[in-house]
Write an enzyme that holds these catalytic residues in place. Structure first.
Site, PDB file in Angstrom:
ATOM      1  N   ASN A   9     -27.389  16.094   8.645  1.00 50.87           N
ATOM      2  CA  ASN A   9     -26.618  16.702   9.740  1.00 50.87           C
ATOM      3  C   ASN A   9     -26.058  15.546  10.562  1.00 50.87           C
ATOM      4  OD1 ASN A   9     -25.639  17.947  12.003  1.00 50.87           O
ATOM      5  ND2 ASN A   9     -27.618  18.698  12.747  1.00 50.87           N
ATOM      6  N   LYS A  11     -24.092  15.608  12.997  1.00 46.78           N
ATOM      7  CA  LYS A  11     -23.847  15.952  14.414  1.00 46.78           C
ATOM      8  C   LYS A  11     -22.454  15.458  14.810  1.00 46.78           C
ATOM      9  CE  LYS A  11     -28.776  16.081  15.066  1.00 46.78           C
ATOM     10  NZ  LYS A  11     -29.936  15.941  15.907  1.00 46.78           N
ATOM     11  N   HIS A  94     -28.663  25.633  15.344  1.00 51.75           N
ATOM     12  CA  HIS A  94     -29.329  24.358  15.607  1.00 51.75           C
ATOM     13  C   HIS A  94     -29.808  24.349  17.065  1.00 51.75           C
ATOM     14  CE1 HIS A  94     -30.038  20.088  16.218  1.00 51.75           C
ATOM     15  NE2 HIS A  94     -30.148  20.004  14.898  1.00 51.75           N
ATOM     16  N   GLU A  96     -29.659  22.186  19.270  1.00 56.75           N
ATOM     17  CA  GLU A  96     -28.680  21.636  20.221  1.00 56.75           C
ATOM     18  C   GLU A  96     -27.644  22.688  20.598  1.00 56.75           C
ATOM     19  OE1 GLU A  96     -27.772  18.189  17.870  1.00 56.75           O
ATOM     20  OE2 GLU A  96     -29.770  17.413  18.301  1.00 56.75           O
ATOM     21  N   GLU A 166     -37.348  22.817  12.834  1.00 60.05           N
ATOM     22  CA  GLU A 166     -37.065  21.598  13.586  1.00 60.05           C
ATOM     23  C   GLU A 166     -37.694  21.713  14.974  1.00 60.05           C
ATOM     24  OE1 GLU A 166     -33.338  19.541  11.767  1.00 60.05           O
ATOM     25  OE2 GLU A 166     -32.750  20.679  13.522  1.00 60.05           O
ATOM     26  N   GLY A 172     -34.543  13.453  17.243  1.00 54.01           N
ATOM     27  CA  GLY A 172     -33.926  12.263  17.820  1.00 54.01           C
ATOM     28  C   GLY A 172     -34.844  11.491  18.758  1.00 54.01           C
ATOM     29  N   SER A 212     -36.671  13.527  13.186  1.00 51.64           N
ATOM     30  CA  SER A 212     -37.045  12.127  12.958  1.00 51.64           C
ATOM     31  C   SER A 212     -37.547  11.847  11.535  1.00 51.64           C
ATOM     32  CB  SER A 212     -38.075  11.663  14.000  1.00 51.64           C
ATOM     33  OG  SER A 212     -37.543  11.786  15.301  1.00 51.64           O
TER      34      SER A 212
HETATM   35  P1  13P Z   1     -33.060  13.491  13.799  1.00 56.47           P
HETATM   36  O1  13P Z   1     -33.347  13.314  12.331  1.00 56.47           O
HETATM   37  O2  13P Z   1     -32.073  12.512  14.325  1.00 56.47           O
HETATM   38  O3  13P Z   1     -34.331  13.584  14.596  1.00 56.47           O
HETATM   39  O4  13P Z   1     -32.325  14.932  13.949  1.00 56.47           O
HETATM   40  C1  13P Z   1     -32.886  16.032  13.357  1.00 56.47           C
HETATM   41  C2  13P Z   1     -31.919  17.134  13.415  1.00 56.47           C
HETATM   42  O5  13P Z   1     -31.648  17.683  14.476  1.00 56.47           O
HETATM   43  C3  13P Z   1     -31.257  17.544  12.167  1.00 56.47           C
HETATM   44  O6  13P Z   1     -30.573  18.746  12.330  1.00 56.47           O
END
Ligand code: 13P
Length: 251
Positions: A9, A11, A94, A96, A166, A172, A212
């Protein structure tokens, strides 16, 4: 045996030039891999990604879509639009998007239905906050998300769904859930699916872990009973690291 599904992903990162270069470099490395490999790229990279992934075993996904087919929704992109250019996958719900763009289980449910009716394969994200985990509510929260998000979907649709667990506190932050925590939640989700849709569907559904994930922790994760792959943010932006994660799947 369920196939492993490794999805990046990106982002809000990567421009078209970098996208083309990434796919050119990744293609020969993964050409003989059995895992399903997906890159969920920003809208502006989709066309370039699709063009360059043609004839390879890299699949392309979007990161969001609207639940309506078309209409007066300035700035939005529909499932039909994604499908029309050849997109196969789409991330839905997601954290976010839930956190910053007011997505709810209700809108996530509508989006899942629209994605399926347009023959897109959704990657549904669920996960608890740090506060919820600290008071031990993670199972209850995730089970409720699964139930509400999937309401009204058919057995066949649920069998073709990917669920990415997640935990929000692991995204992150560099904090990964332990392999045991990730697998426990994957088991919890699978048993909730079994309760709602039967064992047959539960045995088929792909459950990923995200938060992560790096090549240093992916091997152990992929050896668990119920984690069928990963949804990877930061570590999917570098070809070498993304490839090392794909390579850590035991074939
Ligand atoms: P990270 O791998 O950067 O922690 O992000 C995970 C994520 O949100 C994937 O959709």
């Amino acid at each position: 045996m369920r196939k492993k599904v490794i999805a990046g992903n990106w982002k809000m990162n990567m421009l078209p030039d970098a996208t083309i270069k990434f796919i050119e470099e990744l293609t020969p490395l993964v050409k003989d891999k059995d895992s399903e490999i997906i890159l969920c790229v920003p809208y502006t990279d989709l066309f370039y990604a699709l063009m360059n992934a043609q004839g390879t075993n890299i699949k392309i996904g979007a990161q969001n879509m609207h639940w309506e087919q078309s209409g007066a929704y300035t700035g939005e992109v529909s499932a039909q639009m994604l499908k029309s250019i050849g997109v196969e996958y789409v991330i839905i719900g997601h954290s976010e998007r839930r956190q910053y763009f007011n997505e709810t289980d209700e809108t996530v449910n509508k989006k899942l239905k629209t994605a399926f009716s347009n023959e897109l394969k959704p990657i549904l994200c669920v996960g608890e906050t740090l506060e919820q985990r600290e008071v031990g509510r993670q199972d209850e929260v995730v089970k409720s998300q699964v139930k509400l998000d999937l309401e009204g979907l058919t057995d066949d649709q649920v069998s073709n769904l990917i669920i990415a667990y997640e935990p929000i506190w692991a995204i992150g932050t560099g904090k990964t859930a332990t392999t045991e925590d990730a697998n426990n939640m994957a088991e919890t989700i699978r048993s909730e699916i079994a309760d709602l849709y039967g064992k047959n569907v539960a045995d088929k559904i792909i459950i990923q872990y995200g938060g992560s994930v790096k090549s240093s922790n992916s091997k152990e994760l992929f050896e668990t009973s119920d984690v069928d792959g990963a949804l990877i943010g930061g570590a999917s932006l570098k070809v070498d690291e993304f490839y090392n994660i794909i390579e850590s799947v035991k074939e």
